[in-house]
Design an enzyme around this catalytic site. Structure first.
Site, PDB file in Angstrom:
ATOM      1  N   ARG A 178     -25.002  30.938  45.757  1.00 14.08           N
ATOM      2  CA  ARG A 178     -26.054  30.313  46.573  1.00 14.08           C
ATOM      3  C   ARG A 178     -26.115  30.862  48.001  1.00 14.08           C
ATOM      4  O   ARG A 178     -26.416  30.131  48.944  1.00 14.08           O
ATOM      5  CB  ARG A 178     -25.895  28.783  46.608  1.00 14.08           C
ATOM      6  CG  ARG A 178     -26.038  28.116  45.271  1.00 14.08           C
ATOM      7  CD  ARG A 178     -27.473  28.197  44.748  1.00 14.08           C
ATOM      8  NE  ARG A 178     -27.586  27.544  43.438  1.00 14.08           N
ATOM      9  CZ  ARG A 178     -27.493  28.177  42.266  1.00 14.08           C
ATOM     10  NH1 ARG A 178     -27.332  29.487  42.216  1.00 14.08           N
ATOM     11  NH2 ARG A 178     -27.608  27.512  41.141  1.00 14.08           N
ATOM     12  N   CYS A 180     -30.808  20.460  44.323  1.00 12.74           N
ATOM     13  CA  CYS A 180     -29.426  19.988  44.470  1.00 12.74           C
ATOM     14  C   CYS A 180     -29.052  19.982  45.948  1.00 12.74           C
ATOM     15  O   CYS A 180     -29.278  20.961  46.663  1.00 12.74           O
ATOM     16  CB  CYS A 180     -28.472  20.874  43.691  1.00 12.74           C
ATOM     17  SG  CYS A 180     -28.543  20.560  41.925  1.00 12.74           S
ATOM     18  N   GLU A 222     -25.727  22.374  49.993  1.00 14.42           N
ATOM     19  CA  GLU A 222     -26.431  23.593  49.590  1.00 14.42           C
ATOM     20  C   GLU A 222     -27.756  23.658  50.342  1.00 14.42           C
ATOM     21  O   GLU A 222     -28.240  24.726  50.684  1.00 14.42           O
ATOM     22  CB  GLU A 222     -26.698  23.548  48.085  1.00 14.42           C
ATOM     23  CG  GLU A 222     -27.375  24.794  47.575  1.00 14.42           C
ATOM     24  CD  GLU A 222     -28.132  24.579  46.277  1.00 14.42           C
ATOM     25  OE1 GLU A 222     -29.371  24.628  46.303  1.00 14.42           O
ATOM     26  OE2 GLU A 222     -27.467  24.400  45.245  1.00 14.42           O
TER      27      GLU A 222
HETATM   28  N1  EPU Z   1     -23.594  15.406  35.468  1.00 16.42           N
HETATM   29  C1  EPU Z   1     -23.208  14.097  35.600  1.00 16.42           C
HETATM   30  N2  EPU Z   1     -23.946  13.275  36.424  1.00 16.42           N
HETATM   31  C2  EPU Z   1     -25.041  13.705  37.087  1.00 16.42           C
HETATM   32  C3  EPU Z   1     -25.431  15.049  36.967  1.00 16.42           C
HETATM   33  C4  EPU Z   1     -24.693  15.887  36.160  1.00 16.42           C
HETATM   34  O1  EPU Z   1     -22.224  13.672  35.012  1.00 16.42           O
HETATM   35  O2  EPU Z   1     -25.655  12.889  37.775  1.00 16.42           O
HETATM   36  C5  EPU Z   1     -22.841  16.296  34.572  1.00 16.42           C
HETATM   37  C6  EPU Z   1     -23.686  16.688  33.384  1.00 16.42           C
HETATM   38  O3  EPU Z   1     -23.618  15.732  32.358  1.00 16.42           O
HETATM   39  C7  EPU Z   1     -23.053  18.009  32.971  1.00 16.42           C
HETATM   40  C8  EPU Z   1     -22.583  18.595  34.291  1.00 16.42           C
HETATM   41  O4  EPU Z   1     -22.529  17.507  35.231  1.00 16.42           O
HETATM   42  O5  EPU Z   1     -21.934  17.799  32.147  1.00 16.42           O
HETATM   43  C9  EPU Z   1     -23.493  19.700  34.806  1.00 16.42           C
HETATM   44  O6  EPU Z   1     -24.802  19.183  35.002  1.00 16.42           O
HETATM   45  P1  EPU Z   1     -26.113  20.116  34.993  1.00 16.42           P
HETATM   46  O7  EPU Z   1     -26.174  20.897  33.733  1.00 16.42           O
HETATM   47  O8  EPU Z   1     -27.245  19.252  35.362  1.00 16.42           O
HETATM   48  O9  EPU Z   1     -25.839  21.202  36.099  1.00 16.42           O
HETATM   49  P2  EPU Z   1     -25.421  21.077  37.619  1.00 16.42           P
HETATM   50  O10 EPU Z   1     -24.139  21.793  37.778  1.00 16.42           O
HETATM   51  O11 EPU Z   1     -25.448  19.672  38.084  1.00 16.42           O
HETATM   52  C10 EPU Z   1     -26.616  23.308  38.259  1.00 16.42           C
HETATM   53  C11 EPU Z   1     -27.331  23.791  39.496  1.00 16.42           C
HETATM   54  C12 EPU Z   1     -28.794  23.363  39.441  1.00 16.42           C
HETATM   55  C13 EPU Z   1     -29.427  23.880  38.163  1.00 16.42           C
HETATM   56  C14 EPU Z   1     -28.646  23.307  36.969  1.00 16.42           C
HETATM   57  C15 EPU Z   1     -29.193  23.724  35.613  1.00 16.42           C
HETATM   58  C16 EPU Z   1     -25.962  23.842  41.532  1.00 16.42           C
HETATM   59  C17 EPU Z   1     -25.507  23.088  42.711  1.00 16.42           C
HETATM   60  N3  EPU Z   1     -26.745  23.196  40.674  1.00 16.42           N
HETATM   61  O12 EPU Z   1     -26.584  21.883  38.326  1.00 16.42           O
HETATM   62  O13 EPU Z   1     -29.430  23.941  40.574  1.00 16.42           O
HETATM   63  O14 EPU Z   1     -30.766  23.465  38.067  1.00 16.42           O
HETATM   64  O15 EPU Z   1     -27.282  23.755  37.066  1.00 16.42           O
HETATM   65  O16 EPU Z   1     -29.066  25.095  35.437  1.00 16.42           O
HETATM   66  O17 EPU Z   1     -25.615  25.016  41.380  1.00 16.42           O
HETATM   67  C18 EPU Z   1     -30.204  23.752  42.803  1.00 16.42           C
HETATM   68  O18 EPU Z   1     -29.546  24.768  43.034  1.00 16.42           O
HETATM   69  O19 EPU Z   1     -30.907  23.189  43.679  1.00 16.42           O
HETATM   70  C19 EPU Z   1     -30.137  23.178  41.464  1.00 16.42           C
HETATM   71  C20 EPU Z   1     -30.720  22.036  41.165  1.00 16.42           C
END
Ligand code: EPU
Length: 309
Positions: free
Chosen positions: A182, A231, A301
């Site tokens: 990022r 995020c 971020e």
């Molecule tokens: N999870 C929870 N609670 C929540 C949200 C997520 O328990 O409220 C758990 C989910 O169940 C899953 C894990 O956390 O097991 C990962 O969740 P998710 O797949 O939604 O991915 P993320 O790591 O939360 C990242 C990126 C997002 C991107 C998604 C999907 C970052 C900070 N975030 O989110 O990017 O859309 O993967 O590819 O890198 C952004 O950069 O603004 C952003 C939204």
């Protein structure tokens, strides 16, 4: 603290280009918050950009670039100096050349990423699907090395052209760029003008990718239609910030009209009339509680700009 534009500088700027003064940034950020920019200029092309940048450099006026405003939180006191947004010729996309299965696409910094992803899938290209559901423009996405769990801009960029603070255009190949999670580290850069993205043609035996399906998953897990900045925090190593925030019991917690999303805890949603102050207080509260609950220090971020009121 940056200096306010003086009366004289405002008059000079108004003679140089189309400009609006004291423009509320809440109108230019997806979060829908942010006080006024002293001057707000939409720049149509490189010539005009150099003119405005030259003016600013000469007078030591601060310049801030915003793209689609999808990953920024502007404070309630607004932004001193000039805020610039690229448009016009920076919105152009074209296929530069194709070598075998490889396709090189030139995209201006102001091209909307969702449109670019849609176009590339319609053309039968592969590579940009990793950016499905990511908002913002090409320039902002590069600056943030934006992406998803499938990959980020650093995986598909071939070269970028920047304008540096001496107003020189410079093209930098991907291997010389310092991408991090990022983040893109660019020394002495004013802004990104355009990029070349390296894609490939889908093979005839490959299943076509369906944008609707790819977006559906995103919509089911993230508040994509809400006023937010995506995020808020970076994911710490090996764990999702959203999961940590949920485990700290913070889903749905409110400060004024700013609320931790009940769908994805790493999103803060502006429920209508939140102030930047309320969002910042909520960010502080989340950091404190997650630190208490897990011992992990969350890093924002979202790019925080401007001054308090
Ligand atoms: N999870 C929870 N609670 C929540 C949200 C997520 O328990 O409220 C758990 C989910 O169940 C899953 C894990 O956390 O097991 C990962 O969740 P998710 O797949 O939604 O991915 P993320 O790591 O939360 C990242 C990126 C997002 C991107 C998604 C999907 C970052 C900070 N975030 O989110 O990017 O859309 O993967 O590819 O890198 C952004 O950069 O603004 C952003 C939204």
């Amino acid at each position: 603290m940056e200096q306010r534009l003086t009366r004289e500088q405002r008059d000079q700027l108004a003679k140089l280009c189309a400009v609006t003064f004291d423009e509320p940034m809440s109108a230019h950020t997806v979060f829908g918050v942010g006080g006024p920019a002293d001057a707000f200029i939409e720049v149509d092309g490189v010539m005009e950009l150099k003119k405005v940048m030259g003016f600013a450099v000469e007078r030591r006026v601060a310049c801030t670039f915003i793209g689609a405003g999808s990953n920024v939180l502007v404070k309630d006191g607004g932004i001193r100096g000039i805020v610039l947004r690229l448009t016009g010729e920076f919105k152009e996309t074209s296929v530069l050349h194709a070598v075998g299965d490889e396709v090189f696409v030139a995209a201006g910094a102001a091209v909307q990423m969702p449109q670019l992803v849609r176009w590339s899938l319609e053309e039968g290209f592969r590579g940009l699907e990793i950016m499905t559901g990511v908002p913002g423009v090409v320039g902002g996405n590069l600056m943030m090395n934006a992406g998803t769990r499938s990959g980020s801009m650093s995986d598909i960029v071939d070269e970028i052209t920047i304008l540096d603070r001496e107003l020189r255009e410079m093209t930098l190949k991907a291997k010389s760029l310092r991408f991090e999670y990022r983040k893109l580290k660019l020394p002495r850069t004013a802004c990104i003008l355009r990029a070349v993205i390296k894609l490939r043609r889908a093979r005839p035996d490959e299943e076509p990718l369906k944008l609707g399906e790819l977006l559906g998953k995103r919509r089911a897990t993230q508040p994509t239609a809400a006023q937010s900045c995506g995020c808020v925090f970076k994911n710490p190593e090996k764990v999702s910030a959203g999961q940590l925030i949920e485990e700290a019991g913070l889903k749905g917690v409110r400060v004024g009209q700013a609320r931790v999303s009940t769908l994805h805890a790493n999103f803060i949603v502006n429920e209508g009339k939140a102030s930047a102050r309320e969002i910042l207080v909520l960010i502080g509260l989340i950091r404190d509680r997650v630190k208490q609950a897990s011992g992990i220090h969350l890093e924002p971020e979202v790019v925080i700009l401007g001054e308090d009121r």
